[in-house]
Scaffold this motif. Structure first.
Motif, PDB file in Angstrom:
ATOM      1  N   ILE A   1     -20.637 -48.820  89.894  1.00  0.00           N
ATOM      2  CA  ILE A   1     -21.702 -49.799  89.738  1.00  0.00           C
ATOM      3  C   ILE A   1     -21.217 -51.223  90.005  1.00  0.00           C
ATOM      4  CG2 ILE A   1     -21.432 -49.859  87.215  1.00  0.00           C
ATOM      5  CD1 ILE A   1     -24.440 -50.071  86.973  1.00  0.00           C
ATOM      6  N   PHE A   2     -20.068 -51.599  89.443  1.00  0.00           N
ATOM      7  CA  PHE A   2     -19.507 -52.930  89.675  1.00  0.00           C
ATOM      8  C   PHE A   2     -18.017 -52.815  89.948  1.00  0.00           C
ATOM      9  CE2 PHE A   2     -22.566 -53.912  85.997  1.00  0.00           C
ATOM     10  CZ  PHE A   2     -23.620 -54.257  86.823  1.00  0.00           C
TER      11      PHE A   2
ATOM     12  N   SER B   1     -19.816 -55.979  93.772  1.00  0.00           N
ATOM     13  CA  SER B   1     -20.529 -54.722  93.963  1.00  0.00           C
ATOM     14  C   SER B   1     -19.594 -53.549  93.701  1.00  0.00           C
ATOM     15  CB  SER B   1     -21.063 -54.650  95.393  1.00  0.00           C
ATOM     16  OG  SER B   1     -20.018 -54.790  96.334  1.00  0.00           O
ATOM     17  N   GLY B   2     -20.169 -52.449  93.242  1.00  0.00           N
ATOM     18  CA  GLY B   2     -19.388 -51.231  93.075  1.00  0.00           C
ATOM     19  C   GLY B   2     -19.090 -50.591  94.420  1.00  0.00           C
ATOM     20  N   LYS B   3     -20.025 -50.753  95.335  1.00  0.00           N
ATOM     21  CA  LYS B   3     -19.856 -50.186  96.683  1.00  0.00           C
ATOM     22  C   LYS B   3     -19.383 -51.290  97.629  1.00  0.00           C
ATOM     23  CE  LYS B   3     -22.409 -46.330  95.737  1.00  0.00           C
ATOM     24  NZ  LYS B   3     -21.956 -44.958  95.877  1.00  0.00           N
TER      25      LYS B   3
END
Lengths: 331, 300
Positions: free
Chosen positions: B219-220, B229-231
């Motif tokens: 997620i983060f 961002s997690g991604k």
């Protein structure tokens, strides 16, 4: 010290005025303001009524046009500025440099306040806005410690307003894109954070889950109090622990440091909460009015009253309040 | 289309930083951004060290840009920022301004700058204001879509600004996105350390701290006061679309050793005129550019 209070409806507006606001801020019914919620805010007729009421009681009215204007709909922000000027708002609260540029060029006599969404955290940034747009006041983001607020106010670049009470945004306002990362809608573009239309509650056996656009924000056991899934206040997992990684559900309350803020030269205190009910606005404004009056009567002896704190806690997220970034240990 | 390397966003030791730029000097990156943008306590390298690296990279033919701290709160940070701006102006380096304070100093010095993504330029008129202050390149807010970018650049041109104040556009092609800045240090918080006694714990997390939802979604990514961002955003395969819309520079974030390979792959694709650079995986996202939530993946 001026008490600046929120109103998302005409009844809330009247409560703010009746309970001792020096100024009330409102937004129009679209995404030009940072509380663009269904059923909230003012159309032309209600804005006019609010203004008449404010004038009759000697209270100022500010209009927040404090989201960031998108190119395709820029006209909407321009029209909103003109509307605020036409109907005689005492000040415009803006964040986007294009909005301030337009207001400054076309309405040079309009009082411009830099919104907290403008994210100016230091006096050099404020100088830019003063030089370029002749802003008269800046609302400081809730990321500064008390000492830092004192430094910014002491620079005397422009009058300073700070947040006193309400929902605690823990990120530098105007520079948080977490909501659009998860939902596509953010405070900057749509005037919303963690919008309600993406919220889902699911009972999974004994456990209650809150989700935002299908992302799990928190899980509650039967004995836990569930909170609105604001995405920065959920429980997540990092380094093998599950906890409130960013922040717990809590609200900001600076009543305890009111004299310090006054001494620092802060010119206005803002109450957050245009999305709140008239009853909330009435009570919170009334407490802050009493507190400011008590402080003005005898600044050296000022003490908060237990009853105020109890009532304010009752209105707070998670029934808790914090000094937030004003207090260094919080950081 | 030019390729840039973003400043190193995580806290790396001095040796790792020097080694990285030694390798980057050999890479196909055209532009290299340098400096500490996240936390003023990260002082493995001093200002003079950064200028020393800048000089070396410039000698190797790179365009060098000195980047500024994004969230400036303390008086000491403001002084450090001023010093950086003056020194860069003296030595003729561009500066990436990540706060209005930097724009204030640089416009006073009449020194050109790059407007960073957190300055919130959402429309052509805002871009014009920043151009008048001295911006020669800008980075749109991360949350803007490709269409919105086209609208802004079209609007900028309609205002007659493209001739008066030519402006380059740079977007993040590959890397974790910085989505929020706070007074609070989340890395220190994860260890229950007070921010003022953080023991420089970020050094132990050269790629930030992964944070998952309770059901396992990335997620983060925590990076000190930043929430990322997690991604990882991956727009590399859309570089041709970006170019068509007026993007001049694609930025890649240094996160690990893989980063310079990605520069190479993008450079190869640009030279060959092909769109296939790096496939999108579950670790990636490209939502913002494609007008859906940022964390999501659009079929391209």
């Amino acid at each position: 010290m001026e008490l600046v209070c929120p109103a998302g409806s005409l009844p809330a507006f009247q409560q703010a005025v009746d309970n001792g606001a020096d100024a009330v801020y409102i937004g129009f019914k679209d995404n030009t303001n940072a509380r663009h919620f269904a059923g909230l805010n003012f159309d032309d007729r209600k804005a006019r009524k609010a203004l008449d009421y404010a004038r009759s009681k000697g209270v100022k009215l500010f209009v927040a046009i404090n989201t960031y204007a998108q190119e395709a709909n820029w006209q909407r922000w321009q029209d909103s500025v003109n509307k605020a000027v036409d109907f005689g708002a005492n000040a415009l609260i803006a964040a986007d440099v294009s909005v301030m540029d337009y207001a400054c060029e076309h309405h040079p006599d309009l009082n411009l306040h830099l919104s907290v969404q403008g994210s100016a955290t230091n006096y050099a940034a404020l100088e830019f806005y003063v030089d370029r747009f002749n802003i008269k006041r800046a609302v400081l983001p809730r990321v500064l410690s008390l000492k830092q607020v004192q430094q910014v106010a002491a620079s005397h670049k422009v009058d300073v307003e700070v947040f006193g009470f309400g929902s605690l945004c823990i990120m530098a306002e105007g520079r948080c894109y977490l909501s659009s990362y998860m939902t596509g809608e953010s405070p900057n573009t749509e005037g919303v954070c963690s919008p309600a239309k993406f919220v889902e509650w699911k009972q999974e056996g004994e456990v209650l889950e809150s989700r935002l656009n299908d992302v799990l924000i928190d899980r509650y056991q039967p004995d836990e109090k569930a909170c609105y899934p604001t995405l920065c206040k959920g429980r997540f997992e990092t380094a093998g622990k599950t906890y409130h990684v960013l922040e717990e559900p809590t609200s900001l309350n600076t009543l305890n440091i009111l004299p310090e803020l006054q001494k620092a030269g802060v010119k206005a205190i803002k109450i957050e909460g245009r999305q709140r009910s008239p009853a909330y606005v009435a009570k919170v404004v009334s407490i802050w009015r009493q507190a400011i009056d008590k402080m003005n009567a005898n600044p050296e002896q000022f003490e908060t009253e237990a009853q105020w704190m109890k009532e304010l806690n009752g209105f707070s997220e998670g029934s808790k309040t914090t000094l937030g970034a004003y207090s260094r240990p919080w950081q | 289309m030019k390729i840039s390397l973003a400043p190193i966003g995580y806290f790396w030791g001095k040796k790792a930083v020097y080694e990285f730029y030694e390798a980057a000097a050999e890479s196909d990156a055209d532009i290299i951004y340098l400096g500490e943008t996240v936390c003023s306590k990260r002082r493995q390298l001093k200002l003079d060290d950064w200028f020393e690296i800048a000089a070396k990279l410039q000698d190797r033919g790179k365009e060098v840009v000195l980047s500024t701290l994004a969230l400036i709160e303390a008086e000491s940070e403001l002084h450090a920022l001023k010093q950086l701006c003056h020194k860069a102006a003296d030595q003729g380096y561009l500066v990436e301004a990540n706060d209005m304070a930097a724009i204030k100093f640089l416009s006073d010095l009449k020194h050109p700058f790059v407007a960073g993504a957190a300055l919130n330029i959402y429309n052509a008129r805002s871009l014009k204001v920043i151009a008048e202050a001295g911006a020669v390149r800008w980075q749109p807010p991360l949350e803007l879509s490709a269409e919105s970018l086209s609208d802004i650049l079209g609007g900028y041109s309609n205002l007659g600004e493209s001739e008066k104040h030519p402006m380059e556009t740079e977007i993040l092609g590959y890397g974790h996105m910085t989505l929020a800045y706070s007074a609070r240090c989340y890395t220190a918080r994860a260890y229950d350390y007070p921010k003022d006694q953080c023991k420089f714990i970020c050094l132990d997390h050269p790629q930030g701290m992964k944070t998952k939802s309770q059901d396992g979604l990335d997620i983060f990514t925590l990076n000190g006061i930043q929430t990322q961002s997690g991604k990882c955003q991956n727009l590399l395969n859309q570089w041709q679309d970006a170019r068509k819309r007026g993007v001049d520079v694609i930025r890649i974030t240094p996160e690990n050793d893989e980063c310079l390979n990605i520069v190479q792959q993008l450079s190869n694709a640009i030279k060959a005129g092909t769109s296939s650079v790096l496939p999108i995986t579950e670790q990636h996202c490209n939502g913002y550019w494609n007008r859906i939530p940022g964390m999501e993946i659009a079929e391209v």
